[in-house]
Design a protein around this motif. Sequence first.
Motif, PDB file in Angstrom:
ATOM      1  N   ALA A 261      -3.084   4.202  89.496  1.00 36.94           N
ATOM      2  CA  ALA A 261      -3.992   4.101  88.359  1.00 36.94           C
ATOM      3  C   ALA A 261      -4.900   2.887  88.423  1.00 36.94           C
ATOM      4  CB  ALA A 261      -3.180   4.080  87.060  1.00 36.94           C
ATOM      5  N   ASP A 262      -4.504   1.857  89.164  1.00 41.34           N
ATOM      6  CA  ASP A 262      -5.350   0.677  89.339  1.00 41.34           C
ATOM      7  C   ASP A 262      -6.282   0.791  90.532  1.00 41.34           C
ATOM      8  OD1 ASP A 262      -4.239  -0.468  87.126  1.00 41.34           O
ATOM      9  OD2 ASP A 262      -3.009  -1.936  88.204  1.00 41.34           O
ATOM     10  N   GLY A 263      -6.243   1.918  91.210  1.00 40.55           N
ATOM     11  CA  GLY A 263      -7.102   2.115  92.366  1.00 40.55           C
ATOM     12  C   GLY A 263      -6.546   1.582  93.659  1.00 40.55           C
ATOM     13  N   ASN A 264      -5.283   1.150  93.657  1.00 46.20           N
ATOM     14  CA  ASN A 264      -4.674   0.638  94.888  1.00 46.20           C
ATOM     15  C   ASN A 264      -4.374   1.776  95.858  1.00 46.20           C
ATOM     16  OD1 ASN A 264      -4.567  -2.033  93.806  1.00 46.20           O
ATOM     17  ND2 ASN A 264      -2.751  -1.432  92.642  1.00 46.20           N
ATOM     18  N   LEU A 265      -4.480   1.489  97.142  1.00 44.44           N
ATOM     19  CA  LEU A 265      -4.284   2.487  98.193  1.00 44.44           C
ATOM     20  C   LEU A 265      -2.915   2.306  98.828  1.00 44.44           C
ATOM     21  CD1 LEU A 265      -7.677   1.926 100.062  1.00 44.44           C
ATOM     22  CD2 LEU A 265      -7.280   3.224  97.964  1.00 44.44           C
ATOM     23  N   TYR A 266      -2.164   3.379  98.928  1.00 43.11           N
ATOM     24  CA  TYR A 266      -0.844   3.382  99.564  1.00 43.11           C
ATOM     25  C   TYR A 266      -0.992   4.122 100.892  1.00 43.11           C
ATOM     26  CZ  TYR A 266       0.883   1.882  95.046  1.00 43.11           C
ATOM     27  OH  TYR A 266       1.114   1.173  93.886  1.00 43.11           O
ATOM     28  N   GLN A 267      -1.001   3.355 101.972  1.00 44.75           N
ATOM     29  CA  GLN A 267      -1.236   3.914 103.291  1.00 44.75           C
ATOM     30  C   GLN A 267       0.077   4.087 104.045  1.00 44.75           C
ATOM     31  OE1 GLN A 267      -4.176   5.071 105.070  1.00 44.75           O
ATOM     32  NE2 GLN A 267      -2.334   5.834 106.097  1.00 44.75           N
ATOM     33  N   ALA A 268       0.451   5.352 104.282  1.00 42.96           N
ATOM     34  CA  ALA A 268       1.682   5.654 105.011  1.00 42.96           C
ATOM     35  C   ALA A 268       1.487   5.396 106.497  1.00 42.96           C
ATOM     36  CB  ALA A 268       2.071   7.108 104.767  1.00 42.96           C
ATOM     37  N   LEU A 269       2.595   5.152 107.194  1.00 44.12           N
ATOM     38  CA  LEU A 269       2.544   4.811 108.608  1.00 44.12           C
ATOM     39  C   LEU A 269       3.387   5.767 109.442  1.00 44.12           C
ATOM     40  CD1 LEU A 269       2.886   0.920 108.409  1.00 44.12           C
ATOM     41  CD2 LEU A 269       0.795   2.251 108.763  1.00 44.12           C
ATOM     42  N   HIS A 270       2.750   6.328 110.466  1.00 46.54           N
ATOM     43  CA  HIS A 270       3.479   7.064 111.493  1.00 46.54           C
ATOM     44  C   HIS A 270       3.901   6.071 112.576  1.00 46.54           C
ATOM     45  CE1 HIS A 270       4.474   9.331 114.977  1.00 46.54           C
ATOM     46  NE2 HIS A 270       3.339   9.061 115.597  1.00 46.54           N
ATOM     47  N   GLY A 271       5.191   6.108 112.920  1.00 41.84           N
ATOM     48  CA  GLY A 271       5.711   5.174 113.916  1.00 41.84           C
ATOM     49  C   GLY A 271       6.428   3.989 113.325  1.00 41.84           C
ATOM     50  N   ARG A 272       6.479   3.930 111.994  1.00 44.29           N
ATOM     51  CA  ARG A 272       7.212   2.870 111.298  1.00 44.29           C
ATOM     52  C   ARG A 272       7.564   3.385 109.910  1.00 44.29           C
ATOM     53  NH1 ARG A 272       4.730  -2.840 109.080  1.00 44.29           N
ATOM     54  NH2 ARG A 272       6.700  -3.772 108.386  1.00 44.29           N
ATOM     55  N   PRO A 273       8.811   3.256 109.476  1.00 46.67           N
ATOM     56  CA  PRO A 273       9.177   3.761 108.150  1.00 46.67           C
ATOM     57  C   PRO A 273       8.743   2.778 107.060  1.00 46.67           C
ATOM     58  CG  PRO A 273      11.107   2.844 109.221  1.00 46.67           C
ATOM     59  CD  PRO A 273       9.990   2.753 110.221  1.00 46.67           C
ATOM     60  N   ALA A 274       7.434   2.676 106.853  1.00 42.45           N
ATOM     61  CA  ALA A 274       6.875   1.697 105.924  1.00 42.45           C
ATOM     62  C   ALA A 274       5.510   2.174 105.448  1.00 42.45           C
ATOM     63  CB  ALA A 274       6.758   0.330 106.605  1.00 42.45           C
ATOM     64  N   MET A 275       5.008   1.507 104.391  1.00 42.02           N
ATOM     65  CA  MET A 275       3.663   1.746 103.887  1.00 42.02           C
ATOM     66  C   MET A 275       2.978   0.407 103.664  1.00 42.02           C
ATOM     67  SD  MET A 275       4.128   4.816 101.084  1.00 42.02           S
ATOM     68  CE  MET A 275       2.490   5.439 101.431  1.00 42.02           C
ATOM     69  N   GLU A 276       1.664   0.398 103.815  1.00 47.82           N
ATOM     70  CA  GLU A 276       0.869  -0.768 103.469  1.00 47.82           C
ATOM     71  C   GLU A 276       0.076  -0.452 102.206  1.00 47.82           C
ATOM     72  OE1 GLU A 276       1.511  -3.405 104.874  1.00 47.82           O
ATOM     73  OE2 GLU A 276       2.095  -3.020 106.942  1.00 47.82           O
ATOM     74  N   VAL A 277      -0.030  -1.425 101.303  1.00 45.53           N
ATOM     75  CA  VAL A 277      -0.742  -1.232 100.045  1.00 45.53           C
ATOM     76  C   VAL A 277      -1.931  -2.185 100.000  1.00 45.53           C
ATOM     77  CG1 VAL A 277      -0.559  -1.109  97.534  1.00 45.53           C
ATOM     78  CG2 VAL A 277       1.470  -0.680  98.951  1.00 45.53           C
ATOM     79  N   TYR A 278      -3.103  -1.634  99.687  1.00 48.74           N
ATOM     80  CA  TYR A 278      -4.343  -2.411  99.629  1.00 48.74           C
ATOM     81  C   TYR A 278      -5.013  -2.207  98.273  1.00 48.74           C
ATOM     82  CZ  TYR A 278      -3.758  -2.271 104.710  1.00 48.74           C
ATOM     83  OH  TYR A 278      -3.255  -2.371 105.980  1.00 48.74           O
ATOM     84  N   SER A 279      -5.781  -3.199  97.855  1.00 47.06           N
ATOM     85  CA  SER A 279      -6.643  -3.009  96.698  1.00 47.06           C
ATOM     86  C   SER A 279      -7.865  -2.200  97.112  1.00 47.06           C
ATOM     87  CB  SER A 279      -7.099  -4.358  96.137  1.00 47.06           C
ATOM     88  OG  SER A 279      -8.124  -4.916  96.949  1.00 47.06           O
ATOM     89  N   ARG A 280      -8.650  -1.772  96.151  1.00 48.97           N
ATOM     90  CA  ARG A 280      -9.860  -1.008  96.474  1.00 48.97           C
ATOM     91  C   ARG A 280     -10.880  -1.842  97.237  1.00 48.97           C
ATOM     92  NH1 ARG A 280     -11.928   0.546  90.655  1.00 48.97           N
ATOM     93  NH2 ARG A 280      -9.696   0.389  90.193  1.00 48.97           N
ATOM     94  N   TYR A 281     -10.670  -3.165  97.239  1.00 49.74           N
ATOM     95  CA  TYR A 281     -11.566  -4.062  97.971  1.00 49.74           C
ATOM     96  C   TYR A 281     -11.005  -4.473  99.329  1.00 49.74           C
ATOM     97  CZ  TYR A 281     -13.752  -4.276  93.409  1.00 49.74           C
ATOM     98  OH  TYR A 281     -14.350  -3.933  92.217  1.00 49.74           O
ATOM     99  N   GLY A 282      -9.925  -3.834  99.742  1.00 52.28           N
ATOM    100  CA  GLY A 282      -9.390  -4.082 101.069  1.00 52.28           C
ATOM    101  C   GLY A 282      -8.395  -5.218 101.150  1.00 52.28           C
ATOM    102  N   GLU A 283      -8.021  -5.815 100.020  1.00 51.70           N
ATOM    103  CA  GLU A 283      -7.028  -6.897 100.041  1.00 51.70           C
ATOM    104  C   GLU A 283      -5.640  -6.313 100.285  1.00 51.70           C
ATOM    105  OE1 GLU A 283      -8.864  -9.721  96.561  1.00 51.70           O
ATOM    106  OE2 GLU A 283      -8.181  -7.696  96.051  1.00 51.70           O
ATOM    107  N   HIS A 284      -4.894  -6.933 101.185  1.00 48.64           N
ATOM    108  CA  HIS A 284      -3.547  -6.462 101.470  1.00 48.64           C
ATOM    109  C   HIS A 284      -2.614  -6.979 100.378  1.00 48.64           C
ATOM    110  CE1 HIS A 284       0.322  -6.515 104.008  1.00 48.64           C
ATOM    111  NE2 HIS A 284       0.049  -5.271 103.656  1.00 48.64           N
ATOM    112  N   LEU A 285      -2.063  -6.067  99.586  1.00 49.90           N
ATOM    113  CA  LEU A 285      -1.259  -6.450  98.426  1.00 49.90           C
ATOM    114  C   LEU A 285       0.233  -6.444  98.711  1.00 49.90           C
ATOM    115  CD1 LEU A 285      -3.132  -4.381  95.693  1.00 49.90           C
ATOM    116  CD2 LEU A 285      -3.522  -6.766  96.361  1.00 49.90           C
ATOM    117  N   ALA A 286       0.694  -5.497  99.523  1.00 44.91           N
ATOM    118  CA  ALA A 286       2.140  -5.374  99.720  1.00 44.91           C
ATOM    119  C   ALA A 286       2.444  -4.522 100.937  1.00 44.91           C
ATOM    120  CB  ALA A 286       2.795  -4.750  98.482  1.00 44.91           C
TER     121      ALA A 286
END
Length: 340
Positions: A261-286
């Motif tokens: 709802a805040d526009g954050n992107l949850y990017q799933a990863l093939h090859g690693r059981p993890a996700m990267e989370v970014y803001s809509r401005y490309g900041e790496h959040l988590a």
Amino acid sequence: MIPMRRLRFRPLAVLAALGTLALTGCGTDTRASGAGTAGPGRTVTAHQFMRLTTTHQATGMTLLEGPTFGADGRLNVVDVTAPAGEPKLIRVDVKRKTARTLFTDRRGAYTSAQFSPYDGRIYLSDFASGAIVSLAADGTGPRTFFSGEVDGARMLPDDIAFDRDGHLYVSDSLGMSEGEARGRVVRVDRDGGKATVLADGLAATNGIAFDTDHRGLWISELTENRISYLPVVERPGMSGRHTAVRVDGGIAQTDSIAVDADGNLYQALHGRPAMEVYSRYGEHLATVRIPGRTEGLESATNVAITPGGTKAYMTVSGPAGGYLYTFEALAKGVRQSNGG
């Protein structure tokens, strides 16, 4: 979804086992302001919720994808590599921690699932046939929504997203098997009668999700480890597309994508059981990761966040089986959080 040749634990011989998958079948490099993986972000731990599948003897693998919540609050998940007769669409009661088969067939290899806001049916992308199939919400009445060529080429449909009016947008992984940047974004009218290529020249188009205003699409390109942004309201199509985020995945690659709802992107990863989370401005959040040893779990393909809540369900797969893991999302779930 992770198409067949991308998984280390899934040899090309599996294509023959599935019986239907054949190996036949880009914006500018300018970064948006703030794009990239600035800052380390925080770590979010995902905890095992339940195992849904084990490795299928017939295909030698299992691969969960496309988690999406229905109006009844139940979670629907596809198993891309399930053989004929075994559960291909699974409905999970997350309150009771129970699961049941919702749909199966003889030939489909379904890579995503999403409910239409127009007719309430659940739509599945069939990577095997290149078609989009729809079902009633209870899993009955399967019918082909769209099939055939689009601008002279049959799609390799991976993920899907809907706009507010029920028109469907497909990440087409065309060219993936040949290692060529011929991927596309295809829009299909809600009646299935017209298909339009909005963008092409993409590198193994995979994840696709609207931003919070439905003004543009976030698209992950697996073989370039990048997230592109494609306007669909202003400057639609190729002239408006740009690279928004470059993902430092190492041996891992960008798979499906979801938006909260805040526009954050949850990017799933093939090859690693993890996700990267970014803001809509490309900041790496988590970074979302599972705890302890990860032997036998190789990829986190997708995520769905509870509508109106923050509990997220991530699909994780590997030789150890197909699992749901849960974590607290950074913001509430909306339609774009259903990881079609």
